[in-house]
Design an enzyme around this catalytic site. Structure first.
Site, PDB file in Angstrom:
ATOM      1  N   ARG A  16      48.867  44.513  63.433  1.00  0.00           N
ATOM      2  CA  ARG A  16      47.484  45.162  62.935  1.00  0.00           C
ATOM      3  C   ARG A  16      46.753  44.457  62.062  1.00  0.00           C
ATOM      4  NH1 ARG A  16      51.606  49.916  60.775  1.00  0.00           N
ATOM      5  NH2 ARG A  16      53.074  48.254  60.874  1.00  0.00           N
ATOM      6  N   GLY A  78      63.128  45.830  65.185  1.00  0.00           N
ATOM      7  CA  GLY A  78      62.974  46.904  64.435  1.00  0.00           C
ATOM      8  C   GLY A  78      63.647  46.593  63.048  1.00  0.00           C
ATOM      9  N   TYR A 366      24.877  10.752  42.441  1.00  0.00           N
ATOM     10  CA  TYR A 366      26.249  10.760  43.039  1.00  0.00           C
ATOM     11  C   TYR A 366      27.039   9.592  42.637  1.00  0.00           C
ATOM     12  CZ  TYR A 366      29.414  10.033  46.825  1.00  0.00           C
ATOM     13  OH  TYR A 366      30.628  10.098  47.563  1.00  0.00           O
ATOM     14  N   ASN A 386      28.381   3.918  48.402  1.00  0.00           N
ATOM     15  CA  ASN A 386      30.022   3.670  48.582  1.00  0.00           C
ATOM     16  C   ASN A 386      30.529   3.302  49.865  1.00  0.00           C
ATOM     17  OD1 ASN A 386      29.557   6.334  48.953  1.00  0.00           O
ATOM     18  ND2 ASN A 386      31.516   6.751  48.510  1.00  0.00           N
TER      19      ASN A 386
HETATM   20  C1  UD1 Z   1      58.184  50.511  57.334  1.00  0.00           C
HETATM   21  C2  UD1 Z   1      59.110  51.501  57.186  1.00  0.00           C
HETATM   22  C3  UD1 Z   1      58.395  52.768  56.720  1.00  0.00           C
HETATM   23  C4  UD1 Z   1      57.852  52.498  55.218  1.00  0.00           C
HETATM   24  C5  UD1 Z   1      57.038  51.403  55.192  1.00  0.00           C
HETATM   25  C6  UD1 Z   1      56.663  50.800  53.747  1.00  0.00           C
HETATM   26  C7  UD1 Z   1      60.614  51.317  59.019  1.00  0.00           C
HETATM   27  C8  UD1 Z   1      60.797  51.797  60.517  1.00  0.00           C
HETATM   28  N1  UD1 Z   1      59.717  51.918  58.429  1.00  0.00           N
HETATM   29  O1  UD1 Z   1      57.167  51.092  58.229  1.00  0.00           O
HETATM   30  O2  UD1 Z   1      59.232  53.926  56.585  1.00  0.00           O
HETATM   31  O3  UD1 Z   1      57.161  53.878  54.827  1.00  0.00           O
HETATM   32  O4  UD1 Z   1      57.816  50.058  55.970  1.00  0.00           O
HETATM   33  O5  UD1 Z   1      55.909  49.853  54.030  1.00  0.00           O
HETATM   34  O6  UD1 Z   1      61.457  50.597  58.601  1.00  0.00           O
HETATM   35  N2  UD1 Z   1      59.996  43.496  60.238  1.00  0.00           N
HETATM   36  C9  UD1 Z   1      60.970  42.413  60.670  1.00  0.00           C
HETATM   37  N3  UD1 Z   1      61.530  42.644  62.044  1.00  0.00           N
HETATM   38  C10 UD1 Z   1      61.325  43.833  62.700  1.00  0.00           C
HETATM   39  C11 UD1 Z   1      60.316  44.602  62.172  1.00  0.00           C
HETATM   40  C12 UD1 Z   1      59.783  44.660  61.044  1.00  0.00           C
HETATM   41  O7  UD1 Z   1      61.620  41.433  60.189  1.00  0.00           O
HETATM   42  O8  UD1 Z   1      61.749  43.866  64.083  1.00  0.00           O
HETATM   43  C13 UD1 Z   1      59.559  43.193  58.953  1.00  0.00           C
HETATM   44  C14 UD1 Z   1      58.134  43.015  59.039  1.00  0.00           C
HETATM   45  O9  UD1 Z   1      57.593  41.882  59.096  1.00  0.00           O
HETATM   46  C15 UD1 Z   1      57.628  43.912  57.778  1.00  0.00           C
HETATM   47  C16 UD1 Z   1      58.765  44.800  57.251  1.00  0.00           C
HETATM   48  O10 UD1 Z   1      59.731  44.504  58.203  1.00  0.00           O
HETATM   49  O11 UD1 Z   1      57.546  42.663  56.588  1.00  0.00           O
HETATM   50  C17 UD1 Z   1      58.125  46.078  57.755  1.00  0.00           C
HETATM   51  O12 UD1 Z   1      57.852  46.245  58.768  1.00  0.00           O
HETATM   52  P1  UD1 Z   1      56.560  47.082  59.306  1.00  0.00           P
HETATM   53  O13 UD1 Z   1      56.389  46.881  60.903  1.00  0.00           O
HETATM   54  O14 UD1 Z   1      55.217  46.711  58.660  1.00  0.00           O
HETATM   55  O15 UD1 Z   1      57.042  48.622  58.922  1.00  0.00           O
HETATM   56  P2  UD1 Z   1      55.838  49.825  58.830  1.00  0.00           P
HETATM   57  O16 UD1 Z   1      55.540  50.359  60.191  1.00  0.00           O
HETATM   58  O17 UD1 Z   1      55.046  49.564  57.746  1.00  0.00           O
HETATM   59 CA    CA Z   2      54.383  47.466  56.683  1.00  0.00          CA
END
Ligand code: UD1
Ligand code: CA
Length: 456
Positions: A16, A78, A366, A386
């Site tokens: 995003r 996830g 300069y 220079n």
């Molecule tokens: C997540 C939460 C949501 C919460 C929000 C708060 C989940 C499913 N949802 O949503 O409930 O309100 O954060 O900001 O957890 N990441 C990984 N590996 C992955 C997926 C994500 O390392 O496979 C990391 C991303 O880099 C990021 C963080 O986890 O730093 C959160 O992931 P993101 O996709 O931003 O989750 P949200 O949709 O914001």
């Molecule tokens: Ca997030």
């Protein structure tokens, strides 16, 4: 905090953000957001910090260096799957684990500490940090039972219209009993709208097994902002900027208008310094006591002594002494070293040069690749020549020399101690100590000749 571990989630691409730069590396007040998170966790003194890396793993590891250990998440399936990658490093340990998303840079150590304290006090197996949002869109919602007990989290995309009305959100920070966490992660399924393994599902699973789960509500929603796009990035920048400005003001720095003054997270500023509007202090900059910076100055990665003024000017990767005056409209480029009581006036550019104590370049000059001693006066319009088209050469001007206006000093060249260069000279040979160099066409006056031209 012994037996307390931290897992930071930083493997996502950050779709995003629509960016070539991985999301967690986007800077907030000049520091990558994940580094803010890690630094705040370091404030807790946990025994281990594990960062889950995936997209841009190498760059994230390079950015954080020794501040963390790393576990690789090959495929981003996830947040639950992400935490699972830390199994090999900490899965078998007794203790408490705090999990924080790498995209929530505003979370403070104090809040994490309070979360951990609450978690330990209640004896819960899982505690989720929640907040009430004015606009909860995009966040997971906290579903509570009749008695207010936490039941589970539901993601925006899986929530019914009724659930979407819930204003209490999952901040993405949690505390778990470590062993329980890794056991429960194995039970998380991906049968949801995104086909992902959701970390907050751990809370729901534990609850359904009658394990104690809890929520700790933080008052300050802004602290939990999760940066998913550039709109929230700007909002986080605004909040962080306010915090940084407040810290400096409480330490004795006057900031005339904090709203349009930008100070990096790493900057240090001395007492009784005054930051005028439109000032940007970036990178690892250190500013001494009683300096006046601005209006409209940009200082990056530089060290500035006490009582120095930088008015409407740019200073890059340089060291500036005390009681020195720069500007208005000067440009100090990288690797310059200006001593104490130096004056750099309007429309002067200095590059990779040294100026000793009390030396002055007051107007329109300069100075590049030059080594200038102390108490040297450089007249208006002086140029150190220079560059010969291929190589850069050094100009040396020794102590107490005087360079007349509109001179070219063709490098390599040395102007000796106490020497004097006449205005309008193009100096191509060294000038010995204490001598006068005149290198310009001699003036010839032709008496009465103007009348012959019949100009009038
Ligand atoms: C997540 C939460 C949501 C919460 C929000 C708060 C989940 C499913 N949802 O949503 O409930 O309100 O954060 O900001 O957890 N990441 C990984 N590996 C992955 C997926 C994500 O390392 O496979 C990391 C991303 O880099 C990021 C963080 O986890 O730093 C959160 O992931 P993101 O996709 O931003 O989750 P949200 O949709 O914001
Ligand atoms: Ca997030």
């Amino acid at each position: 905090m012994t037996n307390t571990y931290a897992v930071v989630l930083a493997a996502g691409q950050g779709t995003r953000m629509k960016s070539d730069l991985y999301k967690v590396l986007h800077p907030v007040c000049g520091k990558p957001m994940v580094e803010h998170v890690i630094d705040h966790i370091r404030g807790l003194g946990t025994s281990r910090i594990v960062t889950i890396v995936g997209h841009g793993a190498e760059m994230v590891e390079e950015t954080l260096g020794e501040k963390s250990e790393y576990a690789l998440q090959q495929e981003q399936l996830g947040t639950a799957h992400a935490v699972q990658q830390a199994q090999g490093l900490i899965g078998d340990l007794d203790g408490t684990t705090i999990v924080v998303c790498g995209d929530t840079p505003l979370i403070r150590s104090e809040t994490m500490e309070a979360l951990i304290a609450h978690h330990k006090a209640t004896g819960a197996k899982a505690t989720i940090l929640t907040a009430y949002a004015d606009d909860p869109t995009g966040y997971g919602r906290i579903i509570r039972g009749e008695n207010g007990q936490v039941l589970r989290n539901v993601e925006q995309k899986d929530a019914t219209p009724e659930e979407q009305k819930v204003m209490e959100i999952n901040t993405g920070t949690y505390c778990f009993d470590n062993r329980t966490l890794f056991e429960t992660l194995k039970k998380v399924k991906n049968n949801n709208s995104q086909g992902e393994y959701y970390l907050p599902d751990v809370v729901g699973i534990l609850q359904s097994k009658n394990a104690l789960v809890s929520a700790y509500v933080t008052e300050d929603f802004s602290e939990t902002l999760g940066i998913n796009d550039r709109v929230v990035l700007a909002e986080a920048e605004r909040v962080m900027r306010g915090r940084i400005a407040e810290k400096h003001m409480r330490n004795g720095v006057t900031i005339i208008n904090p709203e349009n003054t930008y100070i990096s997270a790493a900057a240090e500023i001395g007492r009784d310094a005054v930051l005028q509007p439109g000032t940007m202090i970036e990178g690892h900059t250190v500013i001494g006591n009683k300096c006046v910076i601005g209006p409209n100055s940009q200082i990056i990665d530089s060290v500035i002594g006490d009582n120095t003024t930088v008015h409407s000017s740019v200073v890059l990767s340089s060291r500036i002494g005390s009681a020195t005056a720069i500007g208005p409209f000067a440009h100090i480029r990288p690797d310059s070293t200006l001593g104490d009581s130096v004056k750099i006036g309007n429309f002067v550019e200095v590059k990779k040069s040294t100026l000793g104590e009390g030396s002055k370049v007051s107007h329109l000059s300069y100075i590049g690749d030059a080594k200038i001693g102390s108490h040297v006066n450089i007249g208006c319009g002086t140029i150190t020549v220079n560059y010969d088209g291929k190589n850069k050469h050094l100009t040396t001007i020794e102590d107490d020399a005087f360079i007349g206006c509109n001179s070219n000093l063709v490098a390599p060249v040395i102007v000796g101690k106490g020497a004097y260069v006449a205005a309008g000279s193009t100096i191509t040979k060294n000038v010995p100590e204490s001598s006068l160099a005149i290198a310009r066409a001699r003036q010839e006056n032709k008496e009465g000749y103007a009348n012959k031209l019949n100009l009038n």
